[in-house]
Scaffold this motif. Structure first.
Motif, PDB file in Angstrom:
ATOM      1  N   PHE A  29       0.824  -1.210   0.000  1.00 36.80           N
ATOM      2  CA  PHE A  29       0.000   0.000   0.000  1.00 36.80           C
ATOM      3  C   PHE A  29       0.855   1.257   0.000  1.00 36.80           C
ATOM      4  N   SER A  30       1.931   1.224   0.754  1.00 31.92           N
ATOM      5  CA  SER A  30       2.734   2.441   0.924  1.00 31.92           C
ATOM      6  C   SER A  30       3.328   2.936  -0.390  1.00 31.92           C
ATOM      7  N   ARG A  31       3.416   2.087  -1.373  1.00 29.50           N
ATOM      8  CA  ARG A  31       4.001   2.481  -2.658  1.00 29.50           C
ATOM      9  C   ARG A  31       2.984   3.071  -3.617  1.00 29.50           C
ATOM     10  N   TYR A  32       1.714   2.917  -3.294  1.00 29.27           N
ATOM     11  CA  TYR A  32       0.665   3.393  -4.186  1.00 29.27           C
ATOM     12  C   TYR A  32       0.368   4.878  -3.974  1.00 29.27           C
ATOM     13  N   ALA A  33       0.134   5.565  -5.079  1.00 27.72           N
ATOM     14  CA  ALA A  33      -0.510   6.869  -5.008  1.00 27.72           C
ATOM     15  C   ALA A  33      -2.000   6.628  -4.831  1.00 27.72           C
ATOM     16  N   MET A  34      -2.595   7.359  -3.912  1.00 29.42           N
ATOM     17  CA  MET A  34      -4.016   7.176  -3.605  1.00 29.42           C
ATOM     18  C   MET A  34      -4.781   8.447  -3.920  1.00 29.42           C
ATOM     19  N   GLY A  35      -6.003   8.277  -4.328  1.00 26.81           N
ATOM     20  CA  GLY A  35      -6.787   9.453  -4.660  1.00 26.81           C
ATOM     21  C   GLY A  35      -8.265   9.258  -4.409  1.00 26.81           C
ATOM     22  N   TRP A  36      -8.947  10.370  -4.368  1.00 25.72           N
ATOM     23  CA  TRP A  36     -10.409  10.396  -4.306  1.00 25.72           C
ATOM     24  C   TRP A  36     -10.926  11.114  -5.535  1.00 25.72           C
ATOM     25  N   TYR A  37     -11.870  10.486  -6.199  1.00 29.57           N
ATOM     26  CA  TYR A  37     -12.555  11.066  -7.330  1.00 29.57           C
ATOM     27  C   TYR A  37     -14.037  11.159  -6.983  1.00 29.57           C
ATOM     28  N   ARG A  38     -14.751  11.964  -7.753  1.00 25.02           N
ATOM     29  CA  ARG A  38     -16.195  12.012  -7.564  1.00 25.02           C
ATOM     30  C   ARG A  38     -16.885  12.157  -8.909  1.00 25.02           C
ATOM     31  N   GLN A  39     -18.123  11.690  -8.916  1.00 22.55           N
ATOM     32  CA  GLN A  39     -18.929  11.789 -10.123  1.00 22.55           C
ATOM     33  C   GLN A  39     -20.342  12.162  -9.740  1.00 22.55           C
ATOM     34  N   ALA A  40     -20.758  13.317 -10.218  1.00 24.40           N
ATOM     35  CA  ALA A  40     -22.123  13.774  -9.995  1.00 24.40           C
ATOM     36  C   ALA A  40     -22.988  13.334 -11.177  1.00 24.40           C
ATOM     37  N   PRO A  41     -24.293  13.236 -10.996  1.00 20.17           N
ATOM     38  CA  PRO A  41     -25.178  12.817 -12.090  1.00 20.17           C
ATOM     39  C   PRO A  41     -25.000  13.695 -13.318  1.00 20.17           C
ATOM     40  N   GLY A  42     -24.805  13.050 -14.457  1.00 20.64           N
ATOM     41  CA  GLY A  42     -24.674  13.775 -15.712  1.00 20.64           C
ATOM     42  C   GLY A  42     -23.326  14.430 -15.936  1.00 20.64           C
ATOM     43  N   LYS A  43     -22.385  14.196 -15.028  1.00 20.88           N
ATOM     44  CA  LYS A  43     -21.062  14.800 -15.152  1.00 20.88           C
ATOM     45  C   LYS A  43     -19.987  13.733 -15.223  1.00 20.88           C
ATOM     46  N   GLN A  44     -18.818  14.149 -15.708  1.00 20.77           N
ATOM     47  CA  GLN A  44     -17.692  13.229 -15.774  1.00 20.77           C
ATOM     48  C   GLN A  44     -17.061  13.053 -14.390  1.00 20.77           C
ATOM     49  N   ARG A  45     -16.432  11.927 -14.217  1.00 21.63           N
ATOM     50  CA  ARG A  45     -15.697  11.694 -12.979  1.00 21.63           C
ATOM     51  C   ARG A  45     -14.505  12.658 -12.930  1.00 21.63           C
ATOM     52  N   GLU A  46     -14.287  13.242 -11.765  1.00 21.61           N
ATOM     53  CA  GLU A  46     -13.215  14.223 -11.628  1.00 21.61           C
ATOM     54  C   GLU A  46     -12.373  13.929 -10.389  1.00 21.61           C
ATOM     55  N   LEU A  47     -11.107  14.299 -10.490  1.00 26.57           N
ATOM     56  CA  LEU A  47     -10.209  14.146  -9.346  1.00 26.57           C
ATOM     57  C   LEU A  47     -10.556  15.184  -8.282  1.00 26.57           C
ATOM     58  N   VAL A  48     -10.667  14.722  -7.056  1.00 27.34           N
ATOM     59  CA  VAL A  48     -10.914  15.613  -5.924  1.00 27.34           C
ATOM     60  C   VAL A  48      -9.610  15.895  -5.189  1.00 27.34           C
ATOM     61  N   ALA A  49      -8.894  14.829  -4.846  1.00 32.00           N
ATOM     62  CA  ALA A  49      -7.653  14.977  -4.092  1.00 32.00           C
ATOM     63  C   ALA A  49      -6.809  13.728  -4.283  1.00 32.00           C
ATOM     64  N   ALA A  50      -5.493  13.912  -4.188  1.00 33.53           N
ATOM     65  CA  ALA A  50      -4.585  12.783  -4.334  1.00 33.53           C
ATOM     66  C   ALA A  50      -3.412  12.942  -3.391  1.00 33.53           C
ATOM     67  N   ILE A  51      -2.839  11.806  -3.015  1.00 37.02           N
ATOM     68  CA  ILE A  51      -1.666  11.815  -2.143  1.00 37.02           C
ATOM     69  C   ILE A  51      -0.697  10.752  -2.648  1.00 37.02           C
ATOM     70  N   THR A  52       0.546  11.134  -2.793  1.00 36.49           N
ATOM     71  CA  THR A  52       1.541  10.207  -3.316  1.00 36.49           C
ATOM     72  C   THR A  52       2.115   9.329  -2.208  1.00 36.49           C
TER      73      THR A  52
END
Length: 115
Positions: A29-52
């Motif tokens: 796990f420690s080697r992975y970059a982790m992130g949170w994305y979100r997708q609202a109805p009718g919209k594309q998935r977008e990056l919210v936050a990421a941590i390396t």
């Protein structure tokens, strides 16, 4: 089998807070970059936050100063602290893990912010 399991979503009033968690069954796990994305109805998935893996972070402009991403390598978990929530933050939030060309996604957790 790799799993990313999100939790902590729900219904909150505008101005409120939620903390999302993503428990990852990743052996390195420690080697992975982790992130949170979100997708609202009718919209594309977008990056919210990421941590390396080195704990560098980046945020979408829309959440800067309100959201904080963090990780606990000992617990193989990544968090998203969301404060001052707005109705526009309503979406399904997905956890993401990336290492080189390997990508994993969680199943998503719904966040609904009422006005």
């Amino acid at each position: 089998q790799v799993q990313l399991v999100e939790s902590g979503g729900g219904l909150v009033q505008a101005g409120g807070s939620l903390r999302l968690s993503c428990a990852a069954s990743l052996s390195i796990f420690s080697r992975y970059a982790m992130g949170w994305y979100r997708q609202a109805p009718g919209k594309q998935r977008e990056l919210v936050a990421a941590i390396t893996s080195g704990y560098s972070t980046n945020y979408a402009d829309s959440v800067k100063g309100r959201f904080t991403i963090s990780r606990d390598n000992a617990k193989t978990t990544v968090y998203l602290q969301m404060n001052s929530l707005k109705p526009d933050d309503t979406a399904v939030y997905y956890c993401h893990a990336a290492l080189s060309r390997i990508n994993y996604w969680g199943q998503g957790t719904q966040v609904t912010v009422s006005s």
